[in-house]
Write an enzyme that holds these catalytic residues in place. Structure first.
Site, PDB file in Angstrom:
ATOM      1  N   LYS A   1      -6.334  -4.759   4.011  1.00 53.30           N
ATOM      2  CA  LYS A   1      -7.383  -4.029   4.618  1.00 53.30           C
ATOM      3  C   LYS A   1      -8.012  -3.857   2.264  1.00 53.30           C
ATOM      4  O   LYS A   1      -7.792  -4.387   1.085  1.00 53.30           O
ATOM      5  CB  LYS A   1      -6.066  -2.551   3.057  1.00 53.30           C
TER       6      LYS A   1
ATOM      7  N   ASP B   1       0.625  -0.974  -0.370  1.00 49.95           N
ATOM      8  CA  ASP B   1      -0.019  -0.257  -0.020  1.00 49.95           C
ATOM      9  C   ASP B   1       0.910   1.185  -0.537  1.00 49.95           C
ATOM     10  O   ASP B   1       1.716   1.696   1.379  1.00 49.95           O
ATOM     11  CB  ASP B   1      -0.893  -0.154   1.322  1.00 49.95           C
ATOM     12  N   ASP B   2       0.732   1.846  -1.363  1.00 52.76           N
ATOM     13  CA  ASP B   2       1.778   3.108  -1.136  1.00 52.76           C
ATOM     14  C   ASP B   2       3.156   2.745  -0.888  1.00 52.76           C
ATOM     15  O   ASP B   2       3.838   4.019  -0.730  1.00 52.76           O
ATOM     16  CB  ASP B   2       1.319   4.072   0.274  1.00 52.76           C
TER      17      ASP B   2
ATOM     18  N   ASP C   1      -0.805  -0.755  -4.679  1.00 54.84           N
ATOM     19  CA  ASP C   1      -1.549  -0.534  -5.356  1.00 54.84           C
ATOM     20  C   ASP C   1      -1.584   0.982  -5.545  1.00 54.84           C
ATOM     21  O   ASP C   1      -2.290   1.158  -6.776  1.00 54.84           O
ATOM     22  CB  ASP C   1      -2.716  -0.418  -3.946  1.00 54.84           C
TER      23      ASP C   1
ATOM     24  N   HIS D   1       1.544   2.111   3.827  1.00 56.70           N
ATOM     25  CA  HIS D   1       0.684   3.809   4.267  1.00 56.70           C
ATOM     26  C   HIS D   1       0.880   4.133   4.803  1.00 56.70           C
ATOM     27  O   HIS D   1       1.238   3.647   6.043  1.00 56.70           O
ATOM     28  CB  HIS D   1      -0.373   3.339   3.775  1.00 56.70           C
TER      29      HIS D   1
ATOM     30  N   CYS E   1      -5.991   4.304  -3.690  1.00 54.86           N
ATOM     31  CA  CYS E   1      -6.340   3.383  -3.496  1.00 54.86           C
ATOM     32  C   CYS E   1      -7.518   2.710  -4.065  1.00 54.86           C
ATOM     33  O   CYS E   1      -6.655   1.618  -4.649  1.00 54.86           O
ATOM     34  CB  CYS E   1      -5.514   3.076  -2.008  1.00 54.86           C
TER      35      CYS E   1
ATOM     36  N   HIS F   1     -11.167  -1.358   1.168  1.00 54.09           N
ATOM     37  CA  HIS F   1     -11.485   0.186   1.120  1.00 54.09           C
ATOM     38  C   HIS F   1     -12.079   0.006  -0.235  1.00 54.09           C
ATOM     39  O   HIS F   1     -11.695   0.525  -1.207  1.00 54.09           O
ATOM     40  CB  HIS F   1      -9.939   0.454   0.521  1.00 54.09           C
TER      41      HIS F   1
END
Length: 483
Positions: free
Chosen positions: A144, A51-52, A288, A233, A91, A146
């Site tokens: 996650k 993530d990120d 992502d 993240h 995301c 989302h």
């Protein structure tokens, strides 16, 4: 290829797209039957999502200041894709594209998710979990989500047999009584029931996924596990033990968070090996979207970051490993997309014909033996006022009511400092035509992001398109810049 021939070819693509405007997709996945899959046993499939994370933030991507030994070994066991893109620079829409194998704009999931958005992640789409479950796979998601907080958006309502994670777009890495309570979308869920955890969340997710592998390894049904970390993240949180490994580091918390994620991945890989199923497990790893400006990630030589359609926001680390099938120690330099994961998984599973997809099987690509071959002639992006096309070695970025920039690739890196829009009008016009033709196949976004973020994003685009210094990168910085 001369610019004139390239422009003609792009125009032909635009004409084809225009003719397909009433269809689901301009590209379709390769559909392969069981007898075409070379492996005698269908593989387990493990999809790992960071993530990120930045494009340059892993050892296998050249990072010398971070420790990622398990991912680096996984890369040695498989193929690194050096020109891999996601379908969105933020995301939620990126995940919607990844899990459906389709441009998420086709079903209106274009912008980052707003809370309680009832029409997010269109239930009419067939998720990768639904498709694999139809092929006899047991399916599980960890981490996650989302993609919506309402009952019909829950992972168990979208193809997963088991879920251990949280519905929101982020949360703390340590137990927190403020959110760890029933009904809070940031709370950890075990299927539908709120549950608590101890320790550090990244380790917890890795342990749960490793235990799942152990439980499923002896089952006659293959499994599909989607392990979606929220690391690295924000919030920037790490254990004291991991921080102690990076004294005098330029970005110690980020380094510790990435190290913890790699450790968690290592536990899952060790479980695969200990239970005798590693060799016949197809593993994907990617981020992502590109690295965020707020977490100390690095996009290496790329321009931009999470939230914009410059290379730093869209180009991601990506590897695939399947020892029974794919060559080890391999690199592929052609353009691929996260949309290809779905089609590849169905191909590997010997799946029945899938719905119209925008991705294509990477197995087919790798078996051609051409390390430069792209899996797509063109890729497209749109988020509200911003849209982009990459066609071959050229890229156009458009900002409503501002204009376009056109760039070319040099040594497999798009040079986003040299604008060709004025110097080659034919190239610009043909790219613009193809992008407009693709946009004509889409529906309008169901929701858009707030005005403050739109103002910030426009500022970032205008500055980057003119090679000027970006003065603020989020609403808080915008407010402070005006005091």
């Amino acid at each position: 290829m001369s610019y004139s021939k390239l422009a003609l070819r792009i125009c032909l693509v635009a004409l084809v797209l225009t003719g397909l405007s009433g269809c689901f997709s301009s590209e379709r996945a390769t559909v392969v039957t069981d007898d075409q899959v070379l492996s005698p046993a269908r593989p387990n499939i493990l999809l790992i999502l960071a993530d990120d994370a930045g494009w340059g933030d892993f050892g296998f991507q050249g990072a010398a200041d971070l420790r990622t030994p398990n991912l680096d070994q996984l890369a040695l066991d498989g193929t690194i894709f050096t020109q891999a893109y996601v379908s969105a620079s933020v995301c939620s829409p990126s995940r919607a594209g990844l899990l459906t194998g389709r441009y998420q704009q086709r079903f209106g999931h274009e912008c980052n998710l707003e809370p309680l958005q009832a029409r997010a992640f269109d239930s009419n789409q067939i998720s990768i979990a639904e498709a694999l479950r139809d092929e006899g796979y047991h399916t599980a998601a960890f981490g996650k989500w989302h993609l919506g907080e309402m009952e019909h958006q829950h992972p168990l309502r979208n193809g997963f047999d088991h879920f251990y994670g949280f519905l929101a777009g982020g949360r703390t890495y340590f137990p927190d009584p403020k959110v760890d309570r029933a009904g809070d979308p940031h709370a950890l869920l075990d299927d539908y029931a709120q549950t608590n955890f101890e320790g550090y969340l990244t380790d917890e997710l890795g342990d749960k996924a490793a235990r799942y592998v152990e439980q499923r390894a002896t089952d006659s049904r293959p499994f599909f596990a989607y392990l979606a970390f929220n690391a690295p993240h924000t919030p920037m949180e790490a254990t004291e033990e991991d921080l102690a490994l990076f004294p005098n580091h330029d970005r110690p918390v980020y380094a510790a968070m990435v190290y913890a994620m790699d450790r968690a991945i290592g536990r899952v890989i060790q479980s695969l090996k200990a239970n005798g199923v590693y060799e016949n497990t197809l593993i994907f790893f990617l981020s992502d979207n590109g690295g965020a400006h707020s977490n100390d990630s690095s996009v290496g030589p790329l321009k931009g970051w999470k939230g914009n359609q410059f290379e730093g926001g869209l180009r991601v680390p990506f590897l695939a490993s399947w020892p029974n099938r794919l060559p080890a120690g391999n690199q592929h330099f052609g353009m691929i997309s996260s949309l290809d994961v779905y089609a590849t998984a169905i191909h590997a599973a010997g799946g029945t014909p899938a719905p119209a997809l925008d991705g294509s099987s990477l197995l087919t690509l790798l078996e051609k033996g051409d390390s430069q071959a792209p899996n797509h002639e063109a890729l497209y992006w749109r988020k509200d006022e911003m849209s982009t096309i990459r066609y071959g070695d050229h890229k156009l970025i458009h900002l409503d009511e501002f204009g376009d920039v056109v760039y070319a690739s040099r040594n497999n890196i798009i040079d986003e400092d040299t604008n060709l829009a004025t110097s080659d009008k034919d190239l610009h016009d043909s790219l613009s035509l193809a992008l407009q033709a693709w946009e004509n196949t889409l529906k309008d976004p169901i929701w858009v992001e707030g005005e403050r973020w739109n103002e910030v994003t426009r500022h970032i685009y205008e500055r980057l398109m003119q090679n000027d210094t970006v003065l603020y990168k989020d609403p808080a910085q915008m407010r402070n810049s005006r005091k």
